[in-house]
Scaffold this motif. Structure first.
Motif, PDB file in Angstrom:
ATOM      1  N   UNK A 190       0.830  -1.204   0.000  1.00 56.86           N
ATOM      2  CA  UNK A 190       0.000   0.000   0.000  1.00 56.86           C
ATOM      3  C   UNK A 190       0.862   1.250   0.000  1.00 56.86           C
ATOM      4  N   UNK A 191       1.942   1.216   0.727  1.00 54.48           N
ATOM      5  CA  UNK A 191       2.851   2.360   0.770  1.00 54.48           C
ATOM      6  C   UNK A 191       3.494   2.578  -0.599  1.00 54.48           C
ATOM      7  N   UNK A 192       3.891   1.473  -1.268  1.00 54.27           N
ATOM      8  CA  UNK A 192       4.487   1.586  -2.597  1.00 54.27           C
ATOM      9  C   UNK A 192       3.476   2.104  -3.609  1.00 54.27           C
ATOM     10  N   UNK A 193       2.234   1.681  -3.456  1.00 61.85           N
ATOM     11  CA  UNK A 193       1.195   2.134  -4.384  1.00 61.85           C
ATOM     12  C   UNK A 193       0.974   3.637  -4.270  1.00 61.85           C
ATOM     13  N   UNK A 194       1.007   4.162  -3.060  1.00 64.81           N
ATOM     14  CA  UNK A 194       0.836   5.603  -2.871  1.00 64.81           C
ATOM     15  C   UNK A 194       1.970   6.401  -3.508  1.00 64.81           C
ATOM     16  N   UNK A 195       3.181   5.826  -3.533  1.00 68.68           N
ATOM     17  CA  UNK A 195       4.321   6.532  -4.116  1.00 68.68           C
ATOM     18  C   UNK A 195       4.473   6.248  -5.602  1.00 68.68           C
ATOM     19  N   UNK A 196       3.687   5.356  -6.150  1.00 64.82           N
ATOM     20  CA  UNK A 196       3.809   5.006  -7.547  1.00 64.82           C
ATOM     21  C   UNK A 196       5.002   4.116  -7.846  1.00 64.82           C
ATOM     22  N   UNK A 197       5.441   3.376  -6.857  1.00 68.86           N
ATOM     23  CA  UNK A 197       6.569   2.475  -7.046  1.00 68.86           C
ATOM     24  C   UNK A 197       6.113   1.161  -7.677  1.00 68.86           C
ATOM     25  N   UNK A 198       6.976   0.562  -8.482  1.00 71.03           N
ATOM     26  CA  UNK A 198       6.751  -0.792  -8.948  1.00 71.03           C
ATOM     27  C   UNK A 198       7.319  -1.747  -7.901  1.00 71.03           C
ATOM     28  N   UNK A 199       6.504  -2.644  -7.422  1.00 73.32           N
ATOM     29  CA  UNK A 199       6.902  -3.564  -6.364  1.00 73.32           C
ATOM     30  C   UNK A 199       6.759  -4.991  -6.858  1.00 73.32           C
ATOM     31  N   UNK A 200       7.866  -5.758  -6.833  1.00 75.73           N
ATOM     32  CA  UNK A 200       7.861  -7.157  -7.223  1.00 75.73           C
ATOM     33  C   UNK A 200       8.036  -8.014  -5.980  1.00 75.73           C
ATOM     34  N   UNK A 251      14.407   7.309  -4.468  1.00 79.39           N
ATOM     35  CA  UNK A 251      13.336   8.160  -5.001  1.00 79.39           C
ATOM     36  C   UNK A 251      12.008   7.412  -5.033  1.00 79.39           C
ATOM     37  N   UNK A 252      10.875   8.128  -4.968  1.00 76.06           N
ATOM     38  CA  UNK A 252       9.564   7.462  -4.951  1.00 76.06           C
ATOM     39  C   UNK A 252       9.312   6.582  -6.170  1.00 76.06           C
ATOM     40  N   UNK A 253       9.914   6.894  -7.321  1.00 82.26           N
ATOM     41  CA  UNK A 253       9.664   6.103  -8.521  1.00 82.26           C
ATOM     42  C   UNK A 253      10.597   4.904  -8.651  1.00 82.26           C
ATOM     43  N   UNK A 254      11.549   4.715  -7.724  1.00 81.21           N
ATOM     44  CA  UNK A 254      12.497   3.606  -7.824  1.00 81.21           C
ATOM     45  C   UNK A 254      11.793   2.283  -7.551  1.00 81.21           C
ATOM     46  N   UNK A 255      11.988   1.280  -8.396  1.00 84.49           N
ATOM     47  CA  UNK A 255      11.335  -0.013  -8.179  1.00 84.49           C
ATOM     48  C   UNK A 255      11.939  -0.751  -6.987  1.00 84.49           C
ATOM     49  N   UNK A 256      11.161  -1.692  -6.462  1.00 91.63           N
ATOM     50  CA  UNK A 256      11.574  -2.500  -5.315  1.00 91.63           C
ATOM     51  C   UNK A 256      11.274  -3.952  -5.615  1.00 91.63           C
ATOM     52  N   UNK A 257      12.174  -4.839  -5.228  1.00 92.72           N
ATOM     53  CA  UNK A 257      11.961  -6.266  -5.413  1.00 92.72           C
ATOM     54  C   UNK A 257      12.221  -7.022  -4.127  1.00 92.72           C
ATOM     55  N   UNK A 258      11.339  -7.944  -3.792  1.00 89.02           N
ATOM     56  CA  UNK A 258      11.480  -8.787  -2.604  1.00 89.02           C
ATOM     57  C   UNK A 258      11.246 -10.224  -3.024  1.00 89.02           C
ATOM     58  N   UNK A 259      12.170 -11.113  -2.676  1.00 87.22           N
ATOM     59  CA  UNK A 259      12.022 -12.520  -3.061  1.00 87.22           C
ATOM     60  C   UNK A 259      12.566 -13.417  -1.962  1.00 87.22           C
ATOM     61  N   UNK A 260      12.043 -14.649  -1.946  1.00 95.26           N
ATOM     62  CA  UNK A 260      12.472 -15.662  -0.983  1.00 95.26           C
ATOM     63  C   UNK A 260      12.778 -16.937  -1.758  1.00 95.26           C
ATOM     64  N   UNK A 261      13.952 -17.498  -1.521  1.00 97.03           N
ATOM     65  CA  UNK A 261      14.376 -18.723  -2.212  1.00 97.03           C
ATOM     66  C   UNK A 261      14.868 -19.719  -1.174  1.00 97.03           C
ATOM     67  N   UNK A 262      14.437 -20.959  -1.317  1.00 90.58           N
ATOM     68  CA  UNK A 262      14.872 -22.035  -0.421  1.00 90.58           C
ATOM     69  C   UNK A 262      15.718 -23.017  -1.229  1.00 90.58           C
ATOM     70  N   UNK A 263      16.960 -23.275  -0.726  1.00 90.88           N
ATOM     71  CA  UNK A 263      17.850 -24.149  -1.479  1.00 90.88           C
ATOM     72  C   UNK A 263      18.942 -24.708  -0.566  1.00 90.88           C
ATOM     73  N   UNK A 264      19.128 -26.033  -0.607  1.00 93.22           N
ATOM     74  CA  UNK A 264      20.263 -26.728   0.038  1.00 93.22           C
ATOM     75  C   UNK A 264      20.423 -26.363   1.514  1.00 93.22           C
ATOM     76  N   UNK A 265      19.343 -26.338   2.254  1.00 95.44           N
ATOM     77  CA  UNK A 265      19.422 -26.060   3.685  1.00 95.44           C
ATOM     78  C   UNK A 265      19.510 -24.593   4.036  1.00 95.44           C
TER      79      UNK A 265
END
Length: 402
Positions: A262-272, A304-318
């Motif tokens: 919701x915070x990213x949407x208000x700033x117009x950020x692309x969030x992955x 900056x408010x227009x800078x994209x953001x990416x968040x990911x989670x990966x599980x591998x080999x313990x």
């Protein structure tokens, strides 16, 4: 420490042994030369005694043959008439009625047996010196072992005065540290309790705002902050026998992203957001949520408010890897970004420090890199719960490619 003392004693005693062997060898060799010279003098005296009573060549020749020097061909006699009896032509030793007895000095044999005897005695003395040399160090070694085994408790030892003074200094430093920690806990608890009053006022004001997305976000933020304050106060209380907590990283990230989306949407950020399959780590949900909030707060505050953001989670080999990256300008000073309180850019550095502490608590690491979005990428590796994995080394490091 014992091995260091042994080496020092061996070096010192070994040097003394070498010097002793050299001196003993020289003295034995000199003595052997003196004995050989005395034997030649005795042989010459025997021949001179015969010459004093008889000048018969056969008698003198027989006497020469019966002496050691004569049998070795080193003794000769020149009679008064110039007749030479025996072999060799050494320096004159004695003269009798015009006859001259000469002896050629023989080779002095090296006293191998005597030197070997001295060597055996030296080796025994060397072992005794090392054994006896350890005895004065026994109290020191005992005191050092007490110091080494006294981690986390008061040191009590009897030994050399210097080590007793060191133990007293360690005890004093431990007491000061405990006092400082107690004061810090009291200060944190006091500040946390004082925060409850303004939080209660904020909660009432948020309720008075009425419905709407902005009001909902304010209420959510106030609720989260109040929950964090309560958790801080609870963690300051001593707890015994509590079981280790675990949480699903994917679930925690999804929950926290509901607020940050919701915070990213208000700033117009692309969030992955890509959380993948469930991945459990030995952390409390609140602790992991604080990590996610700290990392994303850094992104929203320093990009900056227009800078994209990416968040990911990966599980591998313990391992479970949480990645937070952005499209900002990156970290101004990567070399100090992972040091508490010195991240630069107007930040306190606590966000990355919280993330680092959480990762290391599971045996994992934190990595600061340049991400695919062009800005900073924080990559946290958590050790998966109930899983065997190789140790991660080093615990924290920085990689920044221009």
């Amino acid at each position: 420490m014992r091995s260091v003392i042994t080496r020092a004693l061996l070096i010192a005693a070994g040097l003394v042994t070498v010097v002793s062997l050299a001196v003993a060898g020289f003295l034995l060799f000199t003595q052997a030369g003196a004995v050989a010279a005395a034997a030649d003098q005795r042989d010459a005296a025997v021949v001179a005694a015969v010459l004093a009573v008889s000048s018969d060549a056969d008698d003198v020749r027989g006497t020469i043959a019966r002496t050691s020097a004569g049998a070795q061909g080193r003794l000769s006699v020149v009679l008064a008439d110039g007749t030479r009896l025996g072999a060799g032509g050494g320096a004159p030793v004695v003269s009798v009625d015009g006859a001259v007895v000469s002896v050629v000095p023989g080779a002095v044999p090296f006293p191998v047996g005597a030197v070997l005897s001295v060597l055996g005695v030296s080796v025994v003395a060397l072992g005794a010196a090392v054994w006896l040399g350890h005895r004065p160090f026994t109290p020191v070694l005992r005191a050092l072992r007490v110091l080494a085994s006294s981690a986390g408790r008061r040191v009590r030892l009897r030994g050399p005065a210097e080590l007793e003074a060191l133990a007293a200094s360690i005890n004093e430093a431990a007491e000061q540290t405990s006092s400082l920690l107690a004061k810090e806990r009291e200060m944190i608890a006091d500040v946390s309790h004082r925060l409850r009053t303004p939080l209660a006022a904020l909660r009432l004001d948020a309720d008075a705002v009425g419905p709407g997305p902005v009001a909902d976000r304010i209420r959510s933020a106030v609720s989260t902050l109040g929950h964090d304050v309560d958790r801080i106060i609870q963690e300051l209380q001593p707890s015994e026998g509590s079981a280790a907590s675990t949480c699903d990283v994917a679930s925690v990230v999804e929950t926290r992203m509901a607020f940050w989306s919701a915070h990213a949407s208000n700033q117009g950020r692309m969030l992955e957001v890509d959380v993948g399959e469930p991945a459990w780590v030995p952390l409390a949900p609140d602790a992991l949520g604080a990590v996610v909030d700290a990392l994303l707060e850094n992104v929203f505050r320093h990009t900056p408010p227009a800078a994209p953001v990416g968040v990911s989670v990966v599980r591998h080999a313990g391992w479970v890897t949480l990645v937070v990256e952005d499209g900002g300008s990156g970290v101004a000073d990567p070399s100090s970004a992972l040091h508490r309180g010195s991240s630069g850019g107007g930040s306190t550095g606590l966000g990355l420090d919280i993330a680092r502490a959480a990762a290391e608590a599971t045996g994992g690491t934190i990595h600061l890199e340049r991400g695919r979005l062009g800005g900073a990428r924080v990559r946290l590796r958590f050790g998966e719960a109930n899983s065997h994995h190789s140790p991660a080394s080093p615990r924290a490091w920085r990689l920044w490619r221009p």
